[in-house]
Design an enzyme around this catalytic site. Structure first.
Site, PDB file in Angstrom:
ATOM      1  N   GLY A  17       0.822  -1.192   0.000  1.00 11.91           N
ATOM      2  CA  GLY A  17       0.000   0.000   0.000  1.00 11.91           C
ATOM      3  C   GLY A  17       0.859   1.247   0.000  1.00 11.91           C
ATOM      4  N   GLY A  52       0.796   5.021   1.638  1.00 10.19           N
ATOM      5  CA  GLY A  52       0.105   5.879   2.592  1.00 10.19           C
ATOM      6  C   GLY A  52       0.728   7.254   2.606  1.00 10.19           C
ATOM      7  N   GLY A  53       0.256   8.069   3.534  1.00  8.43           N
ATOM      8  CA  GLY A  53       0.785   9.412   3.657  1.00  8.43           C
ATOM      9  C   GLY A  53       2.258   9.423   3.996  1.00  8.43           C
ATOM     10  N   PHE A  54       2.746   8.357   4.622  1.00  6.08           N
ATOM     11  CA  PHE A  54       4.134   8.333   5.078  1.00  6.08           C
ATOM     12  C   PHE A  54       5.069   7.717   4.058  1.00  6.08           C
ATOM     13  CE2 PHE A  54       1.449   7.846   8.873  1.00  6.08           C
ATOM     14  CZ  PHE A  54       1.719   9.065   9.453  1.00  6.08           C
ATOM     15  N   ASP A  99      -3.092   8.991  15.910  1.00 15.16           N
ATOM     16  CA  ASP A  99      -3.751   8.818  14.608  1.00 15.16           C
ATOM     17  C   ASP A  99      -4.582   7.540  14.583  1.00 15.16           C
ATOM     18  OD1 ASP A  99      -4.479   9.638  12.121  1.00 15.16           O
ATOM     19  OD2 ASP A  99      -2.559   9.235  11.152  1.00 15.16           O
TER      20      ASP A  99
END
Ligand SMILES: *[C@@H]1O[C@H](CO)[C@@H](O)[C@H](O)[C@H]1NC(C)=O
Ligand SMILES: *[C@@H]1O[C@H](CO)[C@@H](O)[C@H](O)[C@H]1NC(C)=O
Ligand SMILES: *[C@@H]1O[C@H](CO)[C@@H](O)[C@H](O)[C@H]1NC(C)=O
Length: 673
Positions: free
Chosen positions: A358, A360-362, A476
């Site tokens: 995946g 993600g934002g990171f 989060d």
């Protein structure tokens, strides 16, 4: 000097013999890329040189040599099975004719099929070692030969001194052509010079059904040309006997040549494999005295060694660069948690897209298998530009790595490179919870599973907040940060990462951690994360799981935009169960559903101090404490203003996909409790 040369020679022999591996043979075919392992039967001047070259004859004049495959093949049998035409065969070989003087040499080489291996009487000039003056032309020879002839012998009608011909029982060719090849690329014939000393490839194919014999010549630098040099209809059954040997002959005359065969492939029952030119032995250097040759070899060897060392060094440096990491002294104490980049690189097959779990934002998350232990891992590749705060961050990550809870995704370790941090986690085979809730790509979770996930995540948050040596804030909590293990247990992941990402470059703006829709109102004001802000996010998460909806959805009716408002309105109307996920189709424990929805509201209280602690949340979920009545006051849950205010600062799409996380440079760990 002699010893040095000898050992060098040995070295060459060893290295070349290594290259010239002959292949295992079956009854009907063989292939020799070099002849070191070949069990050929030789006579006359023929010999196999230490590097695997078959030398049929050398410059010395008047020499004849033969080389045979020692066993016969079945040709021309009456009891043909019909599957494999008994006369068909296919062969190809690479040869070189190295003349004593440029363009002057002789005579030539033949490939032949013969009922006998005894050619002791066929030594007379200039009959290519196949015949003598008594036997030439006699039908009882039963010989098919392809001659590669560099001498024009007018007695047998040779067309020139640079030709290839098909011979039957004689050297009077039934078909011959000047040496050339058809270039597939250029679409035309290109002439070749046999006595050039260059490597050449000859293919000979006979198809019994077509009664067609093809002979194709070409340089070794190209694949087999599409058009043969010679293509002749012959009824071979009139010439060949049942048991036939295959081999080569060569002869040289007053001015000689070194005639070599470098490799040979033969197949009696199908297409012969093509030779691997790169594996063929090298031709000897020409025209130098022995000592000079030795010196040349030595110089070449030294040069080659130097080149190899340079290449090796360069490769080593590149490799070093490829797997380069950043390590600092202070990291030593974290030794066991440190992975080498090389291992992670191997584990994820070079961070291959196929292993991508995946984005993600990171950063990207890859699946991997640790080479030593075969343990499945997830590797999160987080890019970071600044060195600032890195040390503290890694220290915190390591602290987090010491956390142990069955509802936390275990952080196994990390690796640090320039501009990159790699975090290694336990692999969670079922992925993140949001995919189960919204994306319809996974099965629908039933209420029992959902309730268990909520309890699990609650217990992990309780552990982070109260049960570990330090207070750990997650910052989060949301469905996409809850991962499901093989048994569909919820596991909280991704804690602490938020702080690495310095989202906002404007120093006047408060650095925020979390995701829109899960942000407590006081957090949006002060930017300070607390256990209460985690509880708020957990409340939003509970409602999310119960209702199968994101906390904020921009699509649909305005009153449905904010989930908590929606739940609150239904509760006020006395119909709280109306909001639960329709995908559950009414299959849930009413009391549990009601509890989860009310507790979700409770955690969403706008006053931080009015929210329960995670310990209380656990007690409510376990039925150990009774949930107090909720205040019937819109203001208590009225987070509309703050939430929307934040929402509007994001592009519209943020509310539709997974809302982006926002980040802070605060410490993840909250010291002092
Ligand atoms: C051909 O060879 C056979 C066997 O060696 C011999 O008997 C025969 O006489 C030869 N024929 C001619 C025309 O020389
Ligand atoms: C021989 O060459 C002709 C012409 O290129 C081709 O059609 C035929 O298939 C070839 N036969 C064999 C056995 O290679
Ligand atoms: C080929 O030669 C054999 C033996 O001489 C004969 O029986 C056969 O009919 C010939 N085939 C053709 C197509 O000419």
């Amino acid at each position: 000097m002699a010893i040095v040369l000898q050992s060098l020679q040995l070295l060459i022999i060893l290295s070349v013999s290594y290259i010239c591996l002959a292949f295992a043979q079956n009854k009907n075919q063989f292939i020799y890329n070099g002849f070191l392992q070949a069990n050929l039967q030789l006579d006359g001047s023929a010999k196999i040189l230490p590097n695997g070259l078959l030398q049929l004859n050398s410059i010395s004049t008047d020499q004849v040599g033969h080389a045979f495959y020692p066993l016969y093949f079945k040709f021309n049998t009456t009891s043909s099975s019909g599957l494999t035409p008994s006369l068909s065969f296919s062969t190809n070989f690479v040869f070189a004719m190295v003349p004593q003087l440029p363009k002057i040499g002789g005579h030539g080489i033949t490939f032949f099929i013969s009922p006998t291996k005894n050619f002791t009487n066929s030594t007379e000039y200039p009959l290519l070692g196949l015949f003598n003056f008594a036997t030439i032309g006699n039908a009882s020879n039963h010989i098919l030969a392809i001659e590669i002839d560099a001498v024009q012998n007018r007695d047998v009608g040779d067309i020139d001194n640079n030709h290839v011909g098909i011979d039957l029982n004689s050297l009077q060719s039934i078909e011959a052509a000047t040496a050339k090849y058809f270039s597939n690329k250029d679409g035309k014939n290109i002439s070749l010079e046999l006595l050039s000393g260059n490597l050449m490839h000859l293919w000979i194919d006979y198809d019994e059904a077509e009664k067609l014999l093809n002979v194709t010549l070409g340089p070794t630098t190209i694949p087999k040309p599409n058009r043969p040099l010679l293509s002749k209809h012959i009824n071979l059954s009139q010439y060949l006997l049942e048991n036939m040997y295959v081999g080569f002959s060569a002869s040289s005359g007053t001015v000689g040549s070194d005639n070599y065969i470098l490799g040979w492939s033969f197949n009696k029952s199908g297409q012969a494999q093509s030779l691997d030119v790169s594996k063929l032995p090298l031709l000897p250097q020409k025209g130098k005295t022995k000592v000079k040759t030795g010196l040349m070899i030595m110089i070449s060897l030294i040069a080659v060694t130097l080149v190899l060392i340079t290449i090796g060094g360069a490769a080593y440096i590149l490799r070093r660069k490829k797997f380069e990491e950043i390590r600092e002294d202070w990291e030593r104490e974290y030794g066991p948690h440190r992975f080498t980049y090389k291992n992670l690189y191997k584990a994820t097959k070079g961070f291959s897209d196929k292993e991508l779990l995946g984005v993600g934002g990171f950063g990207k998350v890859y699946r991997g298998i640790l080479p030593s232990s075969n343990i499945l891992i997830a590797v999160k590749k987080v890019s970071h530009d600044s060195k600032q705060g890195m040390k503290e961050f890694v220290a915190e990550i390591i602290s987090i790595g010491r956390l142990r809870h069955r509802n936390l995704v275990q952080l196994l370790g990390y690796c640090r490179r320039k501009g990159e941090l790699l975090l290694v986690y336990d692999y969670m085979p079922n992925g993140s919870l949001d995919k189960f809730l919204y994306k319809n790509e996974k099965l629908n979770l039933n209420w029992f599973q959902r309730f268990r996930i909520l309890r699990g995540v609650a217990s992990s948050l309780l552990y982070l907040h109260e049960e570990w040596e330090q207070v750990v804030l997650h910052r989060d909590v949301k469905a996409s940060n809850v991962l499901l293990d093989a048994e569909l247990n919820g596991r909280l992941g991704d804690f602490g990462l938020a702080k690495l990402y310095d989202h906002d470059t404007d120093p006047k703006t408060t650095h925020l951690v979390g995701t829109v829709g899960y942000l407590a109102p006081e957090l949006t004001r002060t930017g300070r994360a607390t256990t209460c802000t985690d509880v708020f996010a957990f409340g939003a998460f509970m409602l999310e799981v119960a209702c199968g909806r994101r906390p904020i959805e921009l699509q649909g009716l305005p009153e449905r935009v904010i989930l908590v408002d929606c739940v609150f309105e239904c509760w006020r109307k006395g119909a709280i169960l109306d909001v639960c996920d329709p995908r559950l189709e009414g299959n849930y424990v009413k009391e549990e559903m009601e509890l989860v929805l009310k507790l979700g509201l409770f955690c969403s209280h706008s006053m931080p101090t009015a929210r329960p602690s995670m310990r209380q949340v656990m007690q409510f979920l376990d039925g150990d404490a009774k949930l107090p009545e909720l205040p019937n006051d819109n203001a208590c849950f009225g987070k509309k203003s703050e939430a929307l205010e934040y929402l509007l600062s994001f592009p519209k799409s943020s509310g539709q996909g997974s809302a982006p996380s926002m980040f802070s440079t605060d410490s993840i760990l909250k010291s002092g409790r």
